[in-house]
Design an enzyme around this catalytic site. Structure first.
Site, PDB file in Angstrom:
ATOM      1  N   PRO A 174      -6.311 -28.989  -6.169  1.00 18.03           N
ATOM      2  CG  PRO A 174      -5.458 -27.312  -4.788  1.00 18.03           C
ATOM      3  CD  PRO A 174      -5.111 -28.634  -5.416  1.00 18.03           C
ATOM      4  CB  CYS A 175     -10.991 -28.300  -9.079  1.00 16.43           C
ATOM      5  SG  CYS A 175     -12.220 -27.732  -7.874  1.00 16.43           S
ATOM      6  CD  GLN A 176     -10.346 -23.869  -5.751  1.00 19.24           C
ATOM      7  OE1 GLN A 176      -9.504 -24.703  -6.069  1.00 19.24           O
ATOM      8  NE2 GLN A 176     -10.744 -23.716  -4.503  1.00 19.24           N
TER       9      GLN A 176
END
Length: 459
Positions: free
Chosen positions: A153-155
């Site tokens: 996940p890049c958030q």
């Protein structure tokens, strides 16, 4: 579907469909699911439940399960944070077919099960030991894993987010991915992420103050200690045949060997390289025979601004007296960075996909029609196969497609790994500019970071 009794209550039906009893009552009210009321109790016959599942093409969220086959391919690969399987499809096209998918989002899990029911499927990465992961994938104890790939996940690292990096719960999931790599020790690893990973702040070694790029330094140190030689670059998907301008960090690692080269581009907007031009939106759409278009219509208050724009224009091209209103200063339409309006240009690649579910499905308006791009058009931009089914409500389908790795970019990743496995020489284009930003390669970025750290230590 699981075997059910001849007669079911609402609660039993909800359990089999993996929805709430309230949702089952809504299906009955909307006449989608036929039921009879006996006294104060609704009952649903088995055949009526099966009819509902068939008529509406219902995909029930699958349980975790082992791989269906016992065959072991020449290349053993595992996929993590699989999403709608954009990275998986591209890797498979290049010759690397994952035996296991790891995904916790229920709609993505439905998509995986619908399109690849034979693959092993597991959920939350934190809930499985390495032993369990290999058992689900049916990898024999005497067989090494060749490739592990995934996009954590890049958030936590996105420049549009809060930038909590490794302190974010999603950042910790990133570290769990690194731990799995350290334990399994595959020959090759792939990590896909957003550009913000290059500058995500975090304390590093003896520097207590968060330093931009500190999170990536920690990740790289962990991988180096595990024996991996690392190369990375910020790649624009348009340089690999994708009809969109979208940049992603791709980290490639090789265990106990020379680091892998950069990806070989197939397209460029610079004629000096002698490559075909970037693929345009027009070319991508003309290759497809769209039978349907599923989309969420824009409200009239938004459409009035689109009608003032011509192809390729956005909010700054509006008449001066309408700009404040269009950007949400007068209307509650999400001002600031989110108040973005653009009619696409058919003669250019698509801008980065917008998938914020709190906004209308997309802020990119079809260049010809007064509507957002459809789910089918977005899938085309990402190069999903036409027979690939994206499951779930329409906003969730937009989100899955938008979060996927562009498949053409994924193919380029797979080709580099396959060439290295076969000991084939990999061509390169000298001084190719992969993105519009500076110091994005492992060499240039590390040089810049070393200089930055030296200055901080002196202070």
């Amino acid at each position: 579907m699981n075997v059910v009794e001849e007669i079911l209550t609402i609660q039993e039906t909800a359990k089999h469909l993996k929805v709430t009893p309230q949702y089952v009552r809504l299906l009955i009210k909307e006449n989608k699911l036929f039921a009879k009321k006996i006294g104060k109790q609704w009952i649903i016959e088995k055949n009526n439940l099966l009819d509902y599942v068939f008529k509406y093409n219902i995909i029930i969220e699958p349980d975790d399960h082992e791989r269906k086959s016992n065959n072991i391919p020449d290349i053993v690969a595992l996929s993590f944070f699989s999403g709608a399987m954009g990275l998986d499809i591209g890797m498979k096209n290049a010759g690397i077919n994952a035996l296991l998918a790891c995904e916790s989002n229920k709609y993505c899990r439905m998509t995986i099960e619908k399109n690849n029911p034979n693959i092993a499927l597991i959920g939350d990465i934190n809930k499985y030991s390495v032993t369990e992961i290999l058992e689900y994938a049916k990898v024999p104890k005497d067989r090494k894993v060749d490739v592990i790939f995934g996009g954590p996940p890049c958030q936590a690292f996105s420049t549009a987010g809060t930038r909590k990096a490794l302190d974010d719960e999603r950042g910790n999931v990133f570290l769990r991915y690194i731990e799995i790599i350290e334990e399994i020790r595959p020959k090759y690893i792939v990590i896909e992420n957003v550009r913000g990973l290059l500058s995500a702040p975090y304390p590093y070694k003896n520097i207590d103050t968060p330093i931009k790029g500190g999170a990536l330094l920690i990740i790289l140190d962990r991988l180096k200690e595990a024996g991996y030689e690392i190369s990375f670059e910020l790649y624009n998907a348009a340089n690999f045949g994708s009809p969109q301008s979208r940049e992603r960090i791709i980290i490639l690692g090789k265990l106990n060997g020379k680091k892998l080269p950069y990806l070989l581009p197939t397209n460029s907007d610079n004629p000096e390289y002698g490559l075909p031009k970037w693929k345009t939106l027009r070319e991508a759409f003309e290759e497809k025979n769209f039978k349907t278009h599923n989309y969420v219509q824009f409200p009239e208050k938004r459409l009035k601004f689109y009608r003032m724009l011509t192809e390729g224009q956005y909010w700054k091209d509006l008449p001066e007296e309408y700009k404040l209103e269009a950007m949400g200063k007068k209307l509650n339409m999400g001002g600031g960075k989110t108040g973005f309006y653009r009619r696409l240009s058919m003669n250019k690649p698509s801008p980065t996909l917008v998938t914020n579910p709190t906004m209308p499905a997309t802020d990119l308006c079809h260049p010809i029609e007064d509507r957002p791009l459809s789910v089918e058009e977005y899938a085309c931009i990402q190069d999903f196969p036409e027979n690939w089914v994206i499951c779930g409500p329409i906003l969730e389908r937009y989100k899955q497609i938008g979060n996927a790795v562009p498949i053409k970019l994924a193919e380029a990743i797979g080709r580099v790994i396959i060439a290295d496995i076969k000991n084939e020489s990999i061509l390169s284009i000298e001084n190719f500019k992969y993105s519009r930003y500076k110091n994005t390669s492992d060499i240039a970025w590390k040089k810049e970071m070393d200089s930055k750290i030296k200055k901080m230590i002196k202070k």
